[in-house]
Design a protein around this motif. Sequence first.
Motif, PDB file in Angstrom:
ATOM      1  N   VAL A 176      -3.671 -10.911   2.714  1.00 10.96           N
ATOM      2  CA  VAL A 176      -3.228  -9.391   1.333  1.00 10.96           C
ATOM      3  C   VAL A 176      -1.440  -8.612   1.838  1.00 10.96           C
ATOM      4  CG1 VAL A 176      -3.431  -7.136   1.557  1.00 10.96           C
ATOM      5  CG2 VAL A 176      -5.183  -9.038   1.311  1.00 10.96           C
ATOM      6  N   TYR A 177      -1.109  -8.728   2.619  1.00 15.04           N
ATOM      7  CA  TYR A 177      -0.342  -8.132   2.956  1.00 15.04           C
ATOM      8  C   TYR A 177       1.419  -8.568   2.357  1.00 15.04           C
ATOM      9  CZ  TYR A 177       4.010  -5.722   5.976  1.00 15.04           C
ATOM     10  OH  TYR A 177       4.786  -4.793   6.709  1.00 15.04           O
ATOM     11  N   PRO A 178       1.342  -9.900   2.777  1.00 16.55           N
ATOM     12  CA  PRO A 178       2.870 -10.030   1.194  1.00 16.55           C
ATOM     13  C   PRO A 178       2.602 -10.746   0.259  1.00 16.55           C
ATOM     14  CG  PRO A 178       1.929 -12.370   3.114  1.00 16.55           C
ATOM     15  CD  PRO A 178       0.331 -11.235   2.680  1.00 16.55           C
ATOM     16  N   LEU A 179       1.484 -10.144  -0.392  1.00 16.48           N
ATOM     17  CA  LEU A 179       1.584  -9.311  -1.429  1.00 16.48           C
ATOM     18  C   LEU A 179       1.453  -8.005  -2.465  1.00 16.48           C
ATOM     19  CD1 LEU A 179      -1.953 -11.537  -2.674  1.00 16.48           C
ATOM     20  CD2 LEU A 179       0.141 -12.061  -3.453  1.00 16.48           C
ATOM     21  N   TRP A 180       1.644  -7.268  -1.260  1.00 17.93           N
ATOM     22  CA  TRP A 180       2.267  -5.708  -1.593  1.00 17.93           C
ATOM     23  C   TRP A 180       3.570  -6.018  -2.238  1.00 17.93           C
ATOM     24  CZ3 TRP A 180      -0.073  -2.938   3.569  1.00 17.93           C
ATOM     25  CH2 TRP A 180      -1.719  -2.984   3.321  1.00 17.93           C
ATOM     26  N   ASP A 181       3.625  -5.151  -3.179  1.00 24.96           N
ATOM     27  CA  ASP A 181       5.234  -3.961  -3.826  1.00 24.96           C
ATOM     28  C   ASP A 181       5.701  -3.178  -2.696  1.00 24.96           C
ATOM     29  OD1 ASP A 181       7.413  -3.125  -5.124  1.00 24.96           O
ATOM     30  OD2 ASP A 181       6.620  -4.301  -7.080  1.00 24.96           O
ATOM     31  N   SER A 182       6.322  -3.384  -1.828  1.00 30.68           N
ATOM     32  CA  SER A 182       6.120  -2.547  -0.797  1.00 30.68           C
ATOM     33  C   SER A 182       7.323  -0.989  -1.253  1.00 30.68           C
ATOM     34  CB  SER A 182       6.848  -2.630   0.519  1.00 30.68           C
ATOM     35  OG  SER A 182       5.903  -3.703   1.178  1.00 30.68           O
ATOM     36  N   GLU A 183       8.034  -1.424  -2.386  1.00 24.44           N
ATOM     37  CA  GLU A 183       9.149  -0.375  -2.757  1.00 24.44           C
ATOM     38  C   GLU A 183       8.390   0.450  -3.467  1.00 24.44           C
ATOM     39  OE1 GLU A 183      13.240  -2.221  -2.187  1.00 24.44           O
ATOM     40  OE2 GLU A 183      12.247  -3.912  -4.194  1.00 24.44           O
ATOM     41  N   ASN A 184       7.192  -0.118  -4.148  1.00 24.55           N
ATOM     42  CA  ASN A 184       7.024   0.391  -5.182  1.00 24.55           C
ATOM     43  C   ASN A 184       5.480   0.915  -5.536  1.00 24.55           C
ATOM     44  OD1 ASN A 184       8.707   0.074  -7.504  1.00 24.55           O
ATOM     45  ND2 ASN A 184       8.986  -2.440  -7.195  1.00 24.55           N
ATOM     46  N   MET A 219      -5.218  -2.713  -3.496  1.00 22.09           N
ATOM     47  CA  MET A 219      -3.862  -3.124  -3.752  1.00 22.09           C
ATOM     48  C   MET A 219      -2.943  -4.115  -4.532  1.00 22.09           C
ATOM     49  SD  MET A 219      -0.681  -1.088  -2.313  1.00 22.09           S
ATOM     50  CE  MET A 219      -1.853  -0.070  -0.688  1.00 22.09           C
ATOM     51  N   ALA A 220      -3.360  -4.766  -3.632  1.00 25.05           N
ATOM     52  CA  ALA A 220      -2.484  -6.107  -3.565  1.00 25.05           C
ATOM     53  C   ALA A 220      -3.770  -6.797  -4.999  1.00 25.05           C
ATOM     54  CB  ALA A 220      -3.095  -7.181  -2.724  1.00 25.05           C
ATOM     55  N   PHE A 221      -5.253  -6.854  -5.400  1.00 22.98           N
ATOM     56  CA  PHE A 221      -5.972  -7.708  -6.011  1.00 22.98           C
ATOM     57  C   PHE A 221      -6.478  -7.038  -8.204  1.00 22.98           C
ATOM     58  CE2 PHE A 221      -6.157 -10.442  -2.580  1.00 22.98           C
ATOM     59  CZ  PHE A 221      -5.996 -11.486  -2.449  1.00 22.98           C
ATOM     60  N   GLY A 222      -6.017  -5.400  -7.876  1.00 23.27           N
ATOM     61  CA  GLY A 222      -6.160  -4.915  -8.486  1.00 23.27           C
ATOM     62  C   GLY A 222      -8.014  -4.340  -8.711  1.00 23.27           C
ATOM     63  N   ALA A 223      -8.912  -4.545  -8.366  1.00 26.84           N
ATOM     64  CA  ALA A 223      -9.690  -4.449  -8.606  1.00 26.84           C
ATOM     65  C   ALA A 223     -10.992  -5.262  -7.283  1.00 26.84           C
ATOM     66  CB  ALA A 223     -10.549  -5.319  -9.935  1.00 26.84           C
ATOM     67  N   VAL A 224     -11.383  -3.891  -6.636  1.00 24.06           N
ATOM     68  CA  VAL A 224     -12.116  -4.213  -5.400  1.00 24.06           C
ATOM     69  C   VAL A 224     -13.848  -3.905  -6.170  1.00 24.06           C
ATOM     70  CG1 VAL A 224     -11.029  -2.426  -3.985  1.00 24.06           C
ATOM     71  CG2 VAL A 224     -12.246  -4.878  -3.018  1.00 24.06           C
ATOM     72  N   GLU A 225     -14.787  -4.243  -5.506  1.00 19.77           N
ATOM     73  CA  GLU A 225     -15.801  -3.736  -4.872  1.00 19.77           C
ATOM     74  C   GLU A 225     -16.238  -3.796  -3.371  1.00 19.77           C
ATOM     75  OE1 GLU A 225     -19.605  -4.373  -7.391  1.00 19.77           O
ATOM     76  OE2 GLU A 225     -18.031  -5.490  -8.861  1.00 19.77           O
ATOM     77  N   SER A 226     -17.421  -3.151  -2.908  1.00 25.36           N
ATOM     78  CA  SER A 226     -17.793  -4.057  -1.685  1.00 25.36           C
ATOM     79  C   SER A 226     -19.732  -3.752  -1.434  1.00 25.36           C
ATOM     80  CB  SER A 226     -16.969  -3.608  -0.486  1.00 25.36           C
ATOM     81  OG  SER A 226     -17.290  -1.723  -0.301  1.00 25.36           O
TER      82      SER A 226
END
Length: 218
Positions: free
Chosen positions: A106-114, A156-163
Amino acid sequence: MQVLAFNGSPRKEWNTATLLKKALEGAESQASETELIHLYDLDYKGCHSCYSCKLKGGKSFGKCAVIDGLTPVLGKVIEADALIIGFPIYMGAVAGMAQSFLERLVYPLWDSENMGTLLKKRIPTGLICTMGAPVSRMKEMGLDGRVRTVEMMTGMAFGAVESIIVTDTYQYDDYSKYAHQPFVNPEEKAERHRTVFPQECEKAFEMGARLAASASEA
Ligand SMILES: Cc1cc2nc3c(=O)[nH]c(=O)nc-3n(C[C@H](O)[C@H](O)[C@H](O)COP(=O)(O)O)c2cc1C
Protein backbone atom coordinates in the motif's frame (compact mmCIF):
# COMPACT_ATOMS: atom_id res chain seq x y z
CA MET A 1 -11.80 -11.18 -14.06
CA GLN A 2 -9.19 -12.08 -11.51
CA VAL A 3 -9.84 -11.86 -7.76
CA LEU A 4 -6.89 -12.42 -5.46
CA ALA A 5 -7.16 -13.24 -1.77
CA PHE A 6 -4.39 -13.12 0.82
CA ASN A 7 -4.36 -15.10 4.03
CA GLY A 8 -2.41 -13.33 6.75
CA SER A 9 -2.92 -16.16 9.25
CA PRO A 10 -0.39 -19.00 9.50
CA ARG A 11 -3.34 -21.40 9.70
CA LYS A 12 -4.64 -22.54 6.33
CA GLU A 13 -7.90 -24.12 7.49
CA TRP A 14 -9.05 -21.92 10.35
CA ASN A 15 -11.14 -18.79 10.74
CA THR A 16 -9.41 -16.32 8.44
CA ALA A 17 -8.74 -18.86 5.69
CA THR A 18 -12.30 -20.25 5.87
CA LEU A 19 -13.78 -16.76 5.51
CA LEU A 20 -11.43 -15.98 2.62
CA LYS A 21 -12.42 -19.19 0.83
CA LYS A 22 -16.09 -18.24 1.24
CA ALA A 23 -15.39 -14.77 -0.13
CA LEU A 24 -13.70 -16.35 -3.14
CA GLU A 25 -16.69 -18.63 -3.66
CA GLY A 26 -18.75 -15.43 -3.77
CA ALA A 27 -16.41 -13.98 -6.38
CA GLU A 28 -16.62 -17.21 -8.40
CA SER A 29 -20.42 -16.91 -8.35
CA GLN A 30 -19.83 -13.76 -10.45
CA ALA A 31 -17.70 -15.68 -12.96
CA SER A 32 -14.35 -14.56 -11.56
CA GLU A 33 -11.15 -16.52 -11.57
CA THR A 34 -9.74 -16.63 -8.07
CA GLU A 35 -6.54 -17.42 -6.25
CA LEU A 36 -5.83 -17.69 -2.53
CA ILE A 37 -2.27 -16.81 -1.54
CA HIS A 38 -1.07 -17.79 1.91
CA LEU A 39 1.35 -15.08 3.02
CA TYR A 40 3.14 -17.49 5.38
CA ASP A 41 4.24 -19.53 2.33
CA LEU A 42 6.25 -16.55 1.09
CA ASP A 43 9.70 -15.49 2.20
CA TYR A 44 9.62 -11.73 2.73
CA LYS A 45 10.12 -8.91 5.17
CA GLY A 46 8.29 -5.66 5.85
CA CYS A 47 9.20 -2.25 4.42
CA HIS A 48 12.97 -1.57 4.45
CA SER A 49 12.38 2.19 4.69
CA CYS A 50 14.59 2.81 1.62
CA TYR A 51 12.08 5.37 0.25
CA SER A 52 12.91 4.28 -3.33
CA CYS A 53 9.14 4.19 -3.94
CA LYS A 54 8.98 7.92 -3.17
CA LEU A 55 12.16 8.99 -5.05
CA LYS A 56 10.96 11.39 -7.78
CA GLY A 57 12.14 10.17 -11.18
CA GLY A 58 13.58 7.02 -9.61
CA LYS A 59 13.07 3.68 -11.37
CA SER A 60 11.11 2.34 -8.42
CA PHE A 61 8.85 5.39 -7.96
CA GLY A 62 5.41 4.06 -6.95
CA LYS A 63 6.73 0.50 -6.59
CA CYS A 64 8.40 -1.46 -3.83
CA ALA A 65 12.09 -1.73 -4.70
CA VAL A 66 12.77 -4.65 -2.38
CA ILE A 67 13.30 -7.94 -4.23
CA ASP A 68 12.23 -11.04 -2.30
CA GLY A 69 9.46 -13.64 -2.15
CA LEU A 70 6.77 -10.95 -2.13
CA THR A 71 7.92 -9.26 -5.34
CA PRO A 72 6.03 -11.50 -7.83
CA VAL A 73 2.90 -11.24 -5.71
CA LEU A 74 3.00 -7.43 -5.67
CA GLY A 75 3.19 -7.55 -9.47
CA LYS A 76 0.08 -9.74 -9.59
CA VAL A 77 -1.91 -7.37 -7.39
CA ILE A 78 -1.60 -4.55 -9.87
CA GLU A 79 -3.02 -6.85 -12.58
CA ALA A 80 -5.93 -8.04 -10.41
CA ASP A 81 -9.52 -6.78 -10.65
CA ALA A 82 -10.37 -7.17 -6.96
CA LEU A 83 -8.54 -8.02 -3.75
CA ILE A 84 -9.52 -9.65 -0.48
CA ILE A 85 -7.06 -9.38 2.40
CA GLY A 86 -7.61 -11.47 5.53
CA PHE A 87 -5.72 -11.07 8.77
CA PRO A 88 -6.07 -11.97 12.43
CA ILE A 89 -5.41 -9.59 15.29
CA TYR A 90 -2.26 -10.52 17.21
CA MET A 91 -1.26 -8.64 20.34
CA GLY A 92 -3.83 -5.93 19.71
CA ALA A 93 -2.61 -5.19 16.18
CA VAL A 94 -2.72 -6.49 12.60
CA ALA A 95 -0.73 -9.78 12.65
CA GLY A 96 2.87 -9.24 11.55
CA MET A 97 2.99 -10.95 8.13
CA ALA A 98 -0.15 -9.13 7.03
CA GLN A 99 1.15 -5.81 8.33
CA SER A 100 4.45 -6.33 6.47
CA PHE A 101 2.49 -7.21 3.33
CA LEU A 102 0.39 -4.04 3.64
CA GLU A 103 3.48 -1.87 4.14
CA ARG A 104 5.02 -3.21 0.95
CA LEU A 105 1.77 -3.18 -1.03
CA VAL A 106 0.00 0.00 0.00
CA TYR A 107 2.65 2.55 0.98
CA PRO A 108 4.38 2.70 -2.45
CA LEU A 109 1.04 3.34 -4.15
CA TRP A 110 0.22 6.48 -2.20
CA ASP A 111 0.58 9.67 -4.16
CA SER A 112 2.05 11.54 -1.21
CA GLU A 113 2.07 14.93 -2.92
CA ASN A 114 -1.57 14.84 -3.95
CA MET A 115 -2.91 12.73 -1.08
CA GLY A 116 -4.29 10.19 -3.53
CA THR A 117 -3.18 7.10 -5.37
CA LEU A 118 -0.60 6.47 -8.09
CA LEU A 119 -2.65 3.52 -9.37
CA LYS A 120 -4.19 4.13 -12.75
CA LYS A 121 -7.20 1.95 -11.99
CA ARG A 122 -9.55 1.30 -9.10
CA ILE A 123 -9.23 -2.16 -7.49
CA PRO A 124 -12.20 -2.91 -5.19
CA THR A 125 -10.75 -4.36 -1.99
CA GLY A 126 -12.26 -6.30 0.88
CA LEU A 127 -10.74 -6.75 4.31
CA ILE A 128 -11.56 -9.65 6.62
CA CYS A 129 -10.28 -9.28 10.18
CA THR A 130 -10.68 -12.03 12.76
CA MET A 131 -10.02 -11.87 16.49
CA GLY A 132 -10.57 -13.93 19.61
CA ALA A 133 -12.05 -11.01 21.54
CA PRO A 134 -15.80 -10.53 21.75
CA VAL A 135 -17.28 -7.24 20.51
CA SER A 136 -17.23 -5.61 23.98
CA ARG A 137 -13.50 -6.28 24.42
CA MET A 138 -12.75 -5.31 20.84
CA LYS A 139 -14.26 -1.90 21.57
CA GLU A 140 -12.49 -1.54 24.95
CA MET A 141 -9.16 -2.29 23.27
CA GLY A 142 -9.91 -0.10 20.24
CA LEU A 143 -9.32 -3.08 17.92
CA ASP A 144 -12.03 -1.96 15.52
CA GLY A 145 -10.04 1.26 15.19
CA ARG A 146 -7.07 -0.78 13.90
CA VAL A 147 -9.26 -2.16 11.16
CA ARG A 148 -10.59 1.31 10.31
CA THR A 149 -7.01 2.52 9.91
CA VAL A 150 -6.20 -0.32 7.48
CA GLU A 151 -9.46 0.44 5.68
CA MET A 152 -8.58 4.11 5.31
CA MET A 153 -5.03 3.45 4.11
CA THR A 154 -5.99 0.64 1.75
CA GLY A 155 -8.91 2.65 0.40
CA MET A 156 -6.58 5.54 -0.43
CA ALA A 157 -4.44 3.21 -2.57
CA PHE A 158 -7.14 1.11 -4.24
CA GLY A 159 -10.08 3.50 -4.43
CA ALA A 160 -12.77 1.35 -2.81
CA VAL A 161 -12.68 -0.77 0.32
CA GLU A 162 -15.09 -2.56 2.61
CA SER A 163 -14.46 -4.76 5.60
CA ILE A 164 -15.84 -7.53 7.75
CA ILE A 165 -14.77 -7.89 11.37
CA VAL A 166 -15.31 -11.35 12.85
CA THR A 167 -15.07 -11.37 16.65
CA ASP A 168 -15.03 -14.09 19.31
CA THR A 169 -13.51 -16.69 17.00
CA TYR A 170 -12.99 -20.31 17.96
CA GLN A 171 -9.27 -20.63 18.57
CA TYR A 172 -8.53 -24.25 19.52
CA ASP A 173 -9.83 -27.64 18.45
CA ASP A 174 -10.23 -28.65 22.11
CA TYR A 175 -10.31 -25.90 24.74
CA SER A 176 -9.70 -28.40 27.57
CA LYS A 177 -6.15 -28.96 26.27
CA TYR A 178 -5.07 -25.33 26.11
CA ALA A 179 -4.54 -22.54 28.63
CA HIS A 180 -7.05 -19.76 28.07
CA GLN A 181 -8.29 -16.67 29.88
CA PRO A 182 -10.72 -17.30 32.75
CA PHE A 183 -13.47 -15.24 31.08
CA VAL A 184 -13.47 -17.51 28.01
CA ASN A 185 -16.33 -20.01 28.13
CA PRO A 186 -15.51 -22.92 25.79
CA GLU A 187 -19.15 -24.05 25.51
CA GLU A 188 -20.27 -20.56 24.51
CA LYS A 189 -17.38 -20.35 22.05
CA ALA A 190 -18.33 -23.68 20.49
CA GLU A 191 -21.97 -22.65 20.24
CA ARG A 192 -21.04 -19.35 18.63
CA HIS A 193 -18.77 -21.17 16.18
CA ARG A 194 -21.63 -23.50 15.29
CA THR A 195 -24.33 -20.85 14.93
CA VAL A 196 -22.79 -17.41 14.28
CA PHE A 197 -19.65 -18.27 12.31
CA PRO A 198 -21.68 -19.70 9.37
CA GLN A 199 -23.47 -16.32 9.20
CA GLU A 200 -20.09 -14.57 9.06
CA CYS A 201 -19.14 -16.94 6.23
CA GLU A 202 -22.29 -15.91 4.40
CA LYS A 203 -21.32 -12.25 4.81
CA ALA A 204 -17.88 -13.07 3.40
CA PHE A 205 -19.50 -14.83 0.42
CA GLU A 206 -21.67 -11.78 -0.23
CA MET A 207 -18.71 -9.44 0.04
CA GLY A 208 -16.75 -11.54 -2.47
CA ALA A 209 -19.69 -11.47 -4.87
CA ARG A 210 -20.09 -7.69 -4.43
CA LEU A 211 -16.41 -6.99 -5.00
CA ALA A 212 -16.37 -9.10 -8.16
CA ALA A 213 -19.54 -7.45 -9.46
CA SER A 214 -18.18 -3.99 -8.74
CA ALA A 215 -14.87 -4.88 -10.42
CA SER A 216 -16.70 -5.93 -13.56
CA GLU A 217 -18.48 -2.54 -13.68
CA ALA A 218 -15.19 -0.62 -13.37
C1 LIG B 1 0.08 -14.65 18.87
C2 LIG B 1 -1.42 -14.41 18.98
C3 LIG B 1 -1.86 -13.23 19.52
C4 LIG B 1 -3.23 -12.96 19.59
N1 LIG B 1 -3.64 -11.76 20.08
C5 LIG B 1 -4.95 -11.44 20.10
C6 LIG B 1 -5.40 -10.15 20.55
O1 LIG B 1 -4.63 -9.31 20.94
N2 LIG B 1 -6.73 -9.90 20.53
C7 LIG B 1 -7.64 -10.83 20.08
O2 LIG B 1 -8.83 -10.53 20.08
N3 LIG B 1 -7.25 -12.06 19.65
C8 LIG B 1 -5.94 -12.37 19.63
N4 LIG B 1 -5.52 -13.60 19.15
C9 LIG B 1 -6.54 -14.55 18.64
C10 LIG B 1 -6.68 -14.48 17.12
O3 LIG B 1 -6.83 -13.16 16.66
C11 LIG B 1 -7.91 -15.25 16.66
O4 LIG B 1 -7.90 -16.55 17.17
C12 LIG B 1 -8.00 -15.27 15.14
O5 LIG B 1 -9.30 -15.57 14.74
C13 LIG B 1 -7.02 -16.28 14.57
O6 LIG B 1 -7.23 -16.45 13.19
P1 LIG B 1 -7.08 -17.91 12.51
O7 LIG B 1 -8.08 -18.78 13.17
O8 LIG B 1 -7.36 -17.65 11.09
O9 LIG B 1 -5.66 -18.33 12.73
C14 LIG B 1 -4.17 -13.92 19.11
C15 LIG B 1 -3.70 -15.13 18.60
C16 LIG B 1 -2.34 -15.39 18.53
C17 LIG B 1 -1.86 -16.70 17.97
